[in-house]
Design an enzyme around this catalytic site. Sequence first.
Site, mmCIF file in Angstrom:
data_model
loop_
_atom_site.group_PDB
_atom_site.id
_atom_site.type_symbol
_atom_site.label_atom_id
_atom_site.label_comp_id
_atom_site.label_asym_id
_atom_site.label_seq_id
_atom_site.Cartn_x
_atom_site.Cartn_y
_atom_site.Cartn_z
ATOM 1 N N THR A 1 5.320 -3.803 4.084
ATOM 2 C CA THR A 1 4.052 -3.907 4.638
ATOM 3 C C THR A 1 3.700 -3.032 5.856
ATOM 4 O OG1 THR A 1 4.160 -6.191 4.000
ATOM 5 C CG2 THR A 1 2.204 -5.629 5.591
ATOM 6 N N ALA B 1 3.916 -2.975 -3.446
ATOM 7 C CA ALA B 1 3.002 -3.744 -3.802
ATOM 8 C C ALA B 1 2.440 -4.328 -2.508
ATOM 9 C CB ALA B 1 3.391 -5.259 -4.272
ATOM 10 N N LYS B 2 2.720 -4.072 -1.318
ATOM 11 C CA LYS B 2 2.172 -4.083 -0.074
ATOM 12 C C LYS B 2 0.932 -3.269 0.180
ATOM 13 C CE LYS B 2 5.110 -7.319 1.025
ATOM 14 N NZ LYS B 2 4.533 -8.850 1.172
ATOM 15 N N ASP B 3 0.711 -2.033 -0.400
ATOM 16 C CA ASP B 3 -0.530 -1.430 -0.153
ATOM 17 C C ASP B 3 -1.888 -2.438 -0.596
ATOM 18 O OD1 ASP B 3 1.255 0.815 0.193
ATOM 19 O OD2 ASP B 3 0.276 2.232 -1.547
#
Length: 346
Positions: free
Chosen positions: A79, A47-49
Amino acid sequence: MAKNNQVFDNVLDLIGNTPLIKLNKITAPLKGEYHAKVESFNPGNSAKDRIALYIIEQAEKHGILKPGDTIIETTSGNTGFSIAMVSIIKGYDCILAVSSKSSPDKIDMLKTMGAKVYVCPAHVSSDDPRSYYEVAKRLHEETKGSVYINQYFNELNIEAHYHSTGPEIWNQTEGKITHLVACSGTGGTISGTAKYLKEQNPNIKVIGVDAYGSVIKKYHETREFDEKEIYPYRIEGLGKNLIPTATDFDQIDEFVKVTDEESAHTAREIAKTEGLFVGYTSGAAMQAVKQLNEAGEFDENSKVVILFPDHGSRYMSKIYSDKWMEEQGFFDSENKVEAQGIQYIK
């Protein structure tokens, strides 16, 4: 921009629009209907994209980032990978301060992506000069032309998910979602997603997942920082020993705490039942759902979305290593069967 739905200008065009996948076997004993928002389908496998691209592009838009600059960040691994990936495409140098709790797999990946990596001791206070927070600040001060992303205290962390993850879940569920269950580390994912969803329907219940050894759950309940809550734990990217301003506690209805051991076994169970090879925090989120079901949170009309943040490949030396699980004391008589399955023919 993508030229068509199959040909892309670069890897960054693949960020977002991750699938919502129905869970069937692992949720069979539970009341309600369950879907996983599987963030490992992002090109950087987490999800950090979303926040890496959004924050960097906002910095470019406002003239904070210029060609030749260096991006610095504090990270438990995901991240950092995303920032390194975006930096490669956009032409920035990347320096990362990483917690020693991060798996060797994650640290090797960061180095492979061209980042300069500083590994900092995990179990020190956040204001200790050796902590990854303080090391990142120092590197920022020492590096000319650098920008410190500072995801724990950056409101853009929330905005990224408000503009992407929230709308995606709302559209994918056709507005029928009743519960969102998501882990909270920096808090940006759960806060931004919750903010959007609650604007559409304030009755949606948002439940955060915290770790034993973290201060987040108690702070949510009391608005008091209690140092006595802090002790070492193993799950990466979940919980904190400080209060991130990227967590909007008003958007979260309650928190549930999960153990290192149960979260590890549940991650393995997801792989074996649903064919989804997910990370440690995904196991934590699913474990929280099991506990919530036992507590009577869900009924036959519940439409639950569980956020699975990253991919299992980042934990091969940890929860998917029988040796590591054995060393942690996570294999007992009930779970020992997990250590079996490989037979060597001589």
